[in-house]
Design a protein around this motif. Structure first.
Motif, PDB file in Angstrom:
ATOM      1  N   GLU A 228      10.396  15.467   7.702  1.00 31.14           N
ATOM      2  CA  GLU A 228      10.976  14.531   6.611  1.00 31.14           C
ATOM      3  C   GLU A 228      10.822  13.191   7.175  1.00 31.14           C
ATOM      4  OE1 GLU A 228      11.717  13.415   4.240  1.00 31.14           O
ATOM      5  OE2 GLU A 228      11.809  15.312   2.675  1.00 31.14           O
ATOM      6  N   GLY A 229      10.872  12.021   6.184  1.00 33.45           N
ATOM      7  CA  GLY A 229      11.198  10.984   6.146  1.00 33.45           C
ATOM      8  C   GLY A 229       9.431  10.178   6.604  1.00 33.45           C
ATOM      9  N   GLY A 230       9.655   8.509   6.731  1.00 36.84           N
ATOM     10  CA  GLY A 230       8.027   7.693   6.807  1.00 36.84           C
ATOM     11  C   GLY A 230       8.358   6.973   7.680  1.00 36.84           C
TER      12      GLY A 230
ATOM     13  N   GLU B 265       0.561  -1.177   0.163  1.00 33.92           N
ATOM     14  CA  GLU B 265       0.010  -0.125   0.401  1.00 33.92           C
ATOM     15  C   GLU B 265       0.851   1.259   0.074  1.00 33.92           C
ATOM     16  OE1 GLU B 265      -2.818   0.347   3.110  1.00 33.92           O
ATOM     17  OE2 GLU B 265      -2.510  -0.775   3.366  1.00 33.92           O
ATOM     18  N   ASP B 266       0.476   2.879  -0.791  1.00 34.92           N
ATOM     19  CA  ASP B 266       1.393   3.295  -0.985  1.00 34.92           C
ATOM     20  C   ASP B 266       0.632   4.321  -0.691  1.00 34.92           C
ATOM     21  OD1 ASP B 266       1.964   6.216  -0.933  1.00 34.92           O
ATOM     22  OD2 ASP B 266       2.355   6.097  -3.273  1.00 34.92           O
ATOM     23  N   ALA B 267       0.138   4.791   1.638  1.00 30.84           N
ATOM     24  CA  ALA B 267      -0.672   4.889   2.228  1.00 30.84           C
ATOM     25  C   ALA B 267       0.204   6.361   2.758  1.00 30.84           C
ATOM     26  CB  ALA B 267      -0.972   4.316   3.498  1.00 30.84           C
ATOM     27  N   ALA B 268       0.613   7.064   1.490  1.00 29.45           N
ATOM     28  CA  ALA B 268       1.640   8.154   2.024  1.00 29.45           C
ATOM     29  C   ALA B 268       1.143   9.248   2.063  1.00 29.45           C
ATOM     30  CB  ALA B 268       2.292   8.920   0.968  1.00 29.45           C
ATOM     31  N   GLU B 269      -0.227   9.552   1.866  1.00 27.70           N
ATOM     32  CA  GLU B 269      -1.290  10.942   2.452  1.00 27.70           C
ATOM     33  C   GLU B 269      -2.193  10.720   3.215  1.00 27.70           C
ATOM     34  OE1 GLU B 269      -2.296  11.477  -1.435  1.00 27.70           O
ATOM     35  OE2 GLU B 269      -0.859  11.281  -2.424  1.00 27.70           O
ATOM     36  N   ALA B 270      -2.305   8.871   3.596  1.00 30.37           N
ATOM     37  CA  ALA B 270      -3.774   8.269   3.796  1.00 30.37           C
ATOM     38  C   ALA B 270      -3.903   8.780   5.723  1.00 30.37           C
ATOM     39  CB  ALA B 270      -4.130   7.578   3.601  1.00 30.37           C
TER      40      ALA B 270
ATOM     41  N   PHE C  24      -8.837  14.246   4.726  1.00 28.24           N
ATOM     42  CA  PHE C  24      -8.493  15.233   3.534  1.00 28.24           C
ATOM     43  C   PHE C  24      -6.596  16.008   3.403  1.00 28.24           C
ATOM     44  CE2 PHE C  24     -12.837  15.359   3.183  1.00 28.24           C
ATOM     45  CZ  PHE C  24     -13.649  15.556   1.921  1.00 28.24           C
ATOM     46  N   TRP C  25      -6.292  15.099   3.128  1.00 29.91           N
ATOM     47  CA  TRP C  25      -4.657  15.802   3.012  1.00 29.91           C
ATOM     48  C   TRP C  25      -4.674  17.077   2.098  1.00 29.91           C
ATOM     49  CZ3 TRP C  25      -0.621  15.215  -1.034  1.00 29.91           C
ATOM     50  CH2 TRP C  25      -0.256  15.635  -1.013  1.00 29.91           C
ATOM     51  N   MET C  26      -5.350  16.802   1.221  1.00 28.81           N
ATOM     52  CA  MET C  26      -5.493  17.996   0.126  1.00 28.81           C
ATOM     53  C   MET C  26      -7.074  18.035  -0.375  1.00 28.81           C
ATOM     54  SD  MET C  26      -2.777  19.941  -0.833  1.00 28.81           S
ATOM     55  CE  MET C  26      -1.027  19.319  -0.106  1.00 28.81           C
TER      56      MET C  26
ATOM     57  N   VAL D 116      -2.507  18.507  -9.487  1.00 31.93           N
ATOM     58  CA  VAL D 116      -2.691  17.195  -8.853  1.00 31.93           C
ATOM     59  C   VAL D 116      -1.447  16.621  -9.648  1.00 31.93           C
ATOM     60  CG1 VAL D 116      -4.837  17.244  -8.604  1.00 31.93           C
ATOM     61  CG2 VAL D 116      -3.967  16.288 -10.732  1.00 31.93           C
ATOM     62  N   PHE D 117      -1.179  15.254  -8.456  1.00 29.26           N
ATOM     63  CA  PHE D 117      -0.359  15.151  -9.593  1.00 29.26           C
ATOM     64  C   PHE D 117      -0.094  14.339 -10.966  1.00 29.26           C
ATOM     65  CE2 PHE D 117       0.531  13.320  -4.623  1.00 29.26           C
ATOM     66  CZ  PHE D 117       1.880  15.057  -4.806  1.00 29.26           C
ATOM     67  N   TYR D 118       0.703  13.662 -11.787  1.00 29.41           N
ATOM     68  CA  TYR D 118       0.871  13.448 -13.075  1.00 29.41           C
ATOM     69  C   TYR D 118       0.977  11.970 -12.706  1.00 29.41           C
ATOM     70  CZ  TYR D 118       3.081  17.078 -15.558  1.00 29.41           C
ATOM     71  OH  TYR D 118       3.545  18.483 -15.382  1.00 29.41           O
TER      72      TYR D 118
ATOM     73  N   PHE E 231       3.905   5.516   4.812  1.00 31.63           N
ATOM     74  CA  PHE E 231       3.446   6.070   5.259  1.00 31.63           C
ATOM     75  C   PHE E 231       4.410   7.208   5.122  1.00 31.63           C
ATOM     76  CE2 PHE E 231       0.417   3.159   7.567  1.00 31.63           C
ATOM     77  CZ  PHE E 231      -0.293   4.554   7.081  1.00 31.63           C
ATOM     78  N   SER E 232       4.347   8.519   4.417  1.00 30.27           N
ATOM     79  CA  SER E 232       4.893   9.686   4.442  1.00 30.27           C
ATOM     80  C   SER E 232       5.034  10.786   5.691  1.00 30.27           C
ATOM     81  CB  SER E 232       4.758  10.643   3.375  1.00 30.27           C
ATOM     82  OG  SER E 232       5.694  12.140   3.405  1.00 30.27           O
ATOM     83  N   PHE E 233       5.689  11.520   6.549  1.00 27.64           N
ATOM     84  CA  PHE E 233       5.880  12.390   7.455  1.00 27.64           C
ATOM     85  C   PHE E 233       6.422  13.687   6.746  1.00 27.64           C
ATOM     86  CE2 PHE E 233       6.160   8.149  10.553  1.00 27.64           C
ATOM     87  CZ  PHE E 233       4.785   8.487  10.666  1.00 27.64           C
ATOM     88  N   TYR E 234       6.867  14.057   5.848  1.00 26.41           N
ATOM     89  CA  TYR E 234       6.713  14.855   4.744  1.00 26.41           C
ATOM     90  C   TYR E 234       6.091  16.075   5.640  1.00 26.41           C
ATOM     91  CZ  TYR E 234       8.530  18.422   1.358  1.00 26.41           C
ATOM     92  OH  TYR E 234       8.783  19.750   1.282  1.00 26.41           O
ATOM     93  N   GLY E 235       7.148  17.325   5.656  1.00 26.03           N
ATOM     94  CA  GLY E 235       6.733  18.425   6.162  1.00 26.03           C
ATOM     95  C   GLY E 235       4.321  19.170   6.235  1.00 26.03           C
ATOM     96  N   ASN E 236       4.605  18.259   4.847  1.00 19.69           N
ATOM     97  CA  ASN E 236       2.688  18.722   4.208  1.00 19.69           C
ATOM     98  C   ASN E 236       2.144  18.002   4.747  1.00 19.69           C
ATOM     99  OD1 ASN E 236       3.106  16.492   2.390  1.00 19.69           O
ATOM    100  ND2 ASN E 236       3.441  18.347   0.864  1.00 19.69           N
ATOM    101  N   LYS E 237       2.650  17.216   5.353  1.00 16.38           N
ATOM    102  CA  LYS E 237       1.465  15.982   5.163  1.00 16.38           C
ATOM    103  C   LYS E 237       0.638  15.782   7.089  1.00 16.38           C
ATOM    104  CE  LYS E 237       2.163  13.351   2.345  1.00 16.38           C
ATOM    105  NZ  LYS E 237       3.248  14.639   1.196  1.00 16.38           N
ATOM    106  N   ILE E 238      -0.234  14.793   6.863  1.00 16.89           N
ATOM    107  CA  ILE E 238      -1.970  15.064   8.473  1.00 16.89           C
ATOM    108  C   ILE E 238      -1.137  15.336   9.476  1.00 16.89           C
ATOM    109  CG2 ILE E 238      -3.803  14.044   9.239  1.00 16.89           C
ATOM    110  CD1 ILE E 238      -4.702  14.020   6.640  1.00 16.89           C
TER     111      ILE E 238
END
Ligand code: PLP
Length: 218
Positions: A39-41, A3-8, A132-134, A164-166, A27-34
């Motif tokens: 950085e990191g994940g 699973e890519d749950a980066a934003e979820a 709602f990440w975005m 939105v992403f490509y 999961f992503s813990f980048y600065g703009n995430k919930i």
């Protein structure tokens, strides 16, 4: 399944949290995430053998039973204690962050309802809990150029948006000969609107007002 749950963070499918749906999830813990650590994940898994292997590769490939012995070539992907402390504090407030973003999405849904003949608003299936990440909208018609013109108009009013992403199949490392016309079409028309729990209802009304003008003028 990976699973890519980066934003979820916090989203669910049939009552089950994402991150626990397949063999492992990221999961992503980048600065703009919930939830962020700057950085990191994080990788989640219930498979203890896989977890041990992931730890091995994360920690430079050093054998946990034999110091300074490297059975594999690994990575220096460890999270610092400071980042972990920030992440743990963020996790204590995750439900608040999600519900404040839900409230923001409701304000957007109400304020943008009159524009629905021109834009598609987010929708959620009954079996899912969306987070709602975005908050993203899609133009019902038009090209990437028109979408970009709408974004430029908003920018001129001091409102930052993102495309939105490509879709993955158009990016050079993952290019595929197959055709995905629906993904291509919608990716060209998607705009992420400002999404942060500090936004007020007045901010949302101003953004909706400017978007209405952008759709006429851009
Ligand atoms: C779906 C998806 N996957 C992966 C990533 C990458 O995450 P990171 O920036 O932590 O590498 C992102 C970042 O926004 C994302 O949205």
């Amino acid at each position: 399944m990976l699973e890519d749950a980066a934003e979820a963070h916090g989203a669910t499918v049939n009552g089950k949290k994402v991150g626990g749906l397949g063999k492992c999830a990221t999961f992503s813990f980048y600065g703009n995430k919930i939830v962020t650590t700057g950085e990191g994940g994080m990788i989640t898994t219930n498979d203890s053998e896989l977890a041990a292997r992931l730890r091995l590769f994360r920690g430079q490939g050093m054998d946990p039973e034999r110091r300074y012995w490297f059975p594999v070539v690994g990575y220096n992907y460890r999270m610092t204690n400071i980042q972990a402390a920030i992440g743990l504090a963020q996790m204590e407030a995750i439900e608040q962050a999600i519900s404040e973003r839900d409230r923001l999405a409701q304000w957007y849904n109400q304020a943008l309802a009159p524009l629905q003949s021109q834009i598609v608003l987010p929708s959620c299936q009954p079996w899912a809990r969306q987070v709602f990440w975005m908050y993203n909208i899609f133009l019902r018609e038009g090209t990437e150029q028109r979408r970009d013109a709408v974004m430029r108009y908003l920018d001129s009013q001091g409102i930052e948006t993102r495309p939105v992403f490509y879709p993955m199949h158009v990016l050079p490392p993952y290019a595929q000969p197959s055709q995905f016309p629906v993904a291509d079409l919608w990716a060209q028309r998607g705009i992420n609107l400002p999404t942060h729990q500090a936004l007020t209802e007045d901010d949302v009304h101003r953004i909706a007002d400017c978007l209405g003008k952008a759709l006429v003028n851009a």
